[in-house]
Scaffold this active site. Structure first.
Site, PDB file in Angstrom:
ATOM      1  N   ASP A  11       0.858  -1.183   0.000  1.00  0.00           N
ATOM      2  CA  ASP A  11       0.000   0.000   0.000  1.00  0.00           C
ATOM      3  C   ASP A  11       0.898   1.238   0.000  1.00  0.00           C
ATOM      4  O   ASP A  11       1.647   1.458   0.957  1.00  0.00           O
ATOM      5  CB  ASP A  11      -0.868  -0.056   1.267  1.00  0.00           C
ATOM      6  CG  ASP A  11      -1.714   1.193   1.450  1.00  0.00           C
ATOM      7  OD1 ASP A  11      -2.549   1.195   2.367  1.00  0.00           O
ATOM      8  OD2 ASP A  11      -1.527   2.169   0.698  1.00  0.00           O
ATOM      9  N   ILE A  12       0.831   2.036  -1.038  1.00  0.00           N
ATOM     10  CA  ILE A  12       1.750   3.173  -1.187  1.00  0.00           C
ATOM     11  C   ILE A  12       1.575   4.204  -0.069  1.00  0.00           C
ATOM     12  O   ILE A  12       2.507   4.949   0.252  1.00  0.00           O
ATOM     13  CB  ILE A  12       1.589   3.834  -2.578  1.00  0.00           C
ATOM     14  CG1 ILE A  12       2.829   4.643  -2.949  1.00  0.00           C
ATOM     15  CG2 ILE A  12       0.300   4.657  -2.670  1.00  0.00           C
ATOM     16  CD1 ILE A  12       2.919   5.027  -4.402  1.00  0.00           C
ATOM     17  N   ASN A  25      -6.958  12.365 -10.871  1.00  0.00           N
ATOM     18  CA  ASN A  25      -7.717  12.765 -12.065  1.00  0.00           C
ATOM     19  C   ASN A  25      -7.522  14.268 -12.243  1.00  0.00           C
ATOM     20  O   ASN A  25      -6.954  14.926 -11.378  1.00  0.00           O
ATOM     21  CB  ASN A  25      -9.209  12.408 -11.946  1.00  0.00           C
ATOM     22  CG  ASN A  25      -9.862  13.075 -10.767  1.00  0.00           C
ATOM     23  OD1 ASN A  25      -9.869  14.292 -10.642  1.00  0.00           O
ATOM     24  ND2 ASN A  25     -10.381  12.266  -9.855  1.00  0.00           N
ATOM     25  N   GLY A  33      -9.669   4.187  -6.161  1.00  0.00           N
ATOM     26  CA  GLY A  33      -8.338   3.591  -6.302  1.00  0.00           C
ATOM     27  C   GLY A  33      -7.276   4.172  -5.377  1.00  0.00           C
ATOM     28  O   GLY A  33      -7.540   4.512  -4.230  1.00  0.00           O
ATOM     29  N   VAL A  34      -6.074   4.326  -5.936  1.00  0.00           N
ATOM     30  CA  VAL A  34      -4.965   4.805  -5.095  1.00  0.00           C
ATOM     31  C   VAL A  34      -5.198   6.269  -4.691  1.00  0.00           C
ATOM     32  O   VAL A  34      -4.821   6.695  -3.596  1.00  0.00           O
ATOM     33  CB  VAL A  34      -3.612   4.616  -5.819  1.00  0.00           C
ATOM     34  CG1 VAL A  34      -3.454   5.537  -7.025  1.00  0.00           C
ATOM     35  CG2 VAL A  34      -2.444   4.794  -4.865  1.00  0.00           C
ATOM     36  N   ASP A  35      -5.886   7.010  -5.556  1.00  0.00           N
ATOM     37  CA  ASP A  35      -6.210   8.426  -5.262  1.00  0.00           C
ATOM     38  C   ASP A  35      -7.053   8.494  -3.986  1.00  0.00           C
ATOM     39  O   ASP A  35      -6.799   9.275  -3.071  1.00  0.00           O
ATOM     40  CB  ASP A  35      -6.994   8.986  -6.461  1.00  0.00           C
ATOM     41  CG  ASP A  35      -7.119  10.493  -6.452  1.00  0.00           C
ATOM     42  OD1 ASP A  35      -7.901  11.013  -7.257  1.00  0.00           O
ATOM     43  OD2 ASP A  35      -6.439  11.145  -5.633  1.00  0.00           O
ATOM     44  N   GLY A 120      -5.679   0.978 -13.421  1.00  0.00           N
ATOM     45  CA  GLY A 120      -6.911   0.596 -12.704  1.00  0.00           C
ATOM     46  C   GLY A 120      -8.125   1.133 -13.434  1.00  0.00           C
ATOM     47  O   GLY A 120      -8.467   0.670 -14.529  1.00  0.00           O
TER      48      GLY A 120
HETATM   49  N1  APR Z   1      -1.324   1.564  -3.019  1.00  0.00           N
HETATM   50  C1  APR Z   1      -0.720   1.310  -4.213  1.00  0.00           C
HETATM   51  N2  APR Z   1      -1.393   1.068  -5.360  1.00  0.00           N
HETATM   52  C2  APR Z   1      -2.744   1.077  -5.287  1.00  0.00           C
HETATM   53  C3  APR Z   1      -3.452   1.337  -4.085  1.00  0.00           C
HETATM   54  C4  APR Z   1      -2.679   1.586  -2.919  1.00  0.00           C
HETATM   55  N3  APR Z   1      -3.252   1.859  -1.729  1.00  0.00           N
HETATM   56  N4  APR Z   1      -4.789   1.269  -4.351  1.00  0.00           N
HETATM   57  C5  APR Z   1      -4.909   0.971  -5.655  1.00  0.00           C
HETATM   58  N5  APR Z   1      -3.684   0.843  -6.222  1.00  0.00           N
HETATM   59  C6  APR Z   1      -3.325   0.487  -7.603  1.00  0.00           C
HETATM   60  C7  APR Z   1      -4.365  -0.253  -8.406  1.00  0.00           C
HETATM   61  O1  APR Z   1      -4.333  -1.636  -8.107  1.00  0.00           O
HETATM   62  C8  APR Z   1      -3.865   0.026  -9.819  1.00  0.00           C
HETATM   63  O2  APR Z   1      -2.895  -0.940 -10.178  1.00  0.00           O
HETATM   64  O3  APR Z   1      -3.118   1.698  -8.312  1.00  0.00           O
HETATM   65  C9  APR Z   1      -3.157   1.385  -9.706  1.00  0.00           C
HETATM   66  C10 APR Z   1      -3.833   2.528 -10.427  1.00  0.00           C
HETATM   67  O4  APR Z   1      -5.233   2.325 -10.393  1.00  0.00           O
HETATM   68  P1  APR Z   1      -6.231   3.541 -10.048  1.00  0.00           P
HETATM   69  O5  APR Z   1      -6.011   3.951  -8.653  1.00  0.00           O
HETATM   70  O6  APR Z   1      -7.595   3.104 -10.468  1.00  0.00           O
HETATM   71  O7  APR Z   1      -5.712   4.736 -10.985  1.00  0.00           O
HETATM   72  P2  APR Z   1      -5.898   4.975 -12.557  1.00  0.00           P
HETATM   73  O8  APR Z   1      -6.116   3.705 -13.295  1.00  0.00           O
HETATM   74  O9  APR Z   1      -4.745   5.841 -12.939  1.00  0.00           O
HETATM   75  O10 APR Z   1      -7.259   5.791 -12.635  1.00  0.00           O
HETATM   76  C11 APR Z   1      -7.285   7.097 -12.117  1.00  0.00           C
HETATM   77  O11 APR Z   1      -9.092   6.620 -10.702  1.00  0.00           O
HETATM   78  O12 APR Z   1      -9.083   6.873  -8.437  1.00  0.00           O
HETATM   79  C12 APR Z   1      -9.468   7.457  -9.616  1.00  0.00           C
HETATM   80  O13 APR Z   1      -9.395   9.807  -9.153  1.00  0.00           O
HETATM   81  C13 APR Z   1      -8.753   8.752  -9.857  1.00  0.00           C
HETATM   82  O14 APR Z   1     -10.154   9.337 -11.708  1.00  0.00           O
HETATM   83  C14 APR Z   1      -8.873   8.859 -11.349  1.00  0.00           C
HETATM   84  C15 APR Z   1      -8.710   7.426 -11.793  1.00  0.00           C
END
Ligand code: APR
Length: 169
Positions: A11-12, A25, A33-35, A120
């Protein structure tokens, strides 16, 4: 070179580094997701700060303090939504890594952790995304002394295995 790049599964938001990169975004106001995880861990003050930044273009990166995170900074970058691959998505994702690493350097960060941007909700193919991440990071580190180290943080086994195979090859 290889000693400056490492890979972990986790978990980052828990990373004890100078900066973590967020897959945000264009509004920078949080999401899933990670955001979502980063905003939750950093605290509500992060959305307040991000509101003042006026958003972020795809492929660009903006920096905020880490607030309640162990990391000193969060580097918010916006990945491309995958639209099949002929809309410049690969170049935009490459820009995410270049912009984020540049911001890390500008902020004198020695250690940086980066998630799998775009793979993601934005549905960027995982293997291609990993290739771009590794190539762009290696290129940046070859011509810059900062950051000292980059840690790719994979949340899923799938991404971890893809990165491990690419880094081992
Ligand atoms: N730590 C590390 N990596 C994570 C975590 C975490 N806590 N949670 C999720 N991830 C990984 C996911 O498994 C994926 O491999 O982060 C990667 C990116 O996925 P997303 O978070 O869905 O990001 P992205 O595909 O770039 O989409 C961005 O998603 O959350 C929204 O606001 C964000 O609209 C934007 C979109």
């Amino acid at each position: 070179m290889e000693e400056r790049i490492s890979l972990i599964k986790g978990d980052i938001t828990t990373m004890q580094v100078d900066a973590i990169v967020n897959a945000a975004n264009s509004s920078l106001l949080g999401g899933g997701g990670v955001d979502g995880a980063i905003h939750k861990a950093a605290g509500p003050g992060l959305a307040e700060i991000c509101r003042l930044l006026g958003g972020c273009e795809t492929g660009e990166a903006k920096v905020t303090p880490g607030l309640h995170l162990p990391a000193k900074y969060i580097i918010h970058t916006v990945g491309p939504v995958w639209k099949g691959g002929d809309k410049g998505e690969a170049e935009l994702l490459a820009n995410c890594y270049r912009s984020s690493l540049n911001q890390a350097k500008q902020h004198d960060c020695k250690t940086v952790a980066i998630p799998n941007i775009g793979t993601g909700i934005y549905r960027f193919p995982k293997k291609l995304a990993a290739e771009i991440a590794i190539i762009e990071t290696k290129k940046f580190l070859e011509s810059n002394n900062l950051p000292l180290t980059v840690t790719f943080v994979c949340f899923s086994d799938e991404n971890f295995n893809i990165y491990r195979d690419l880094l081992d090859s």
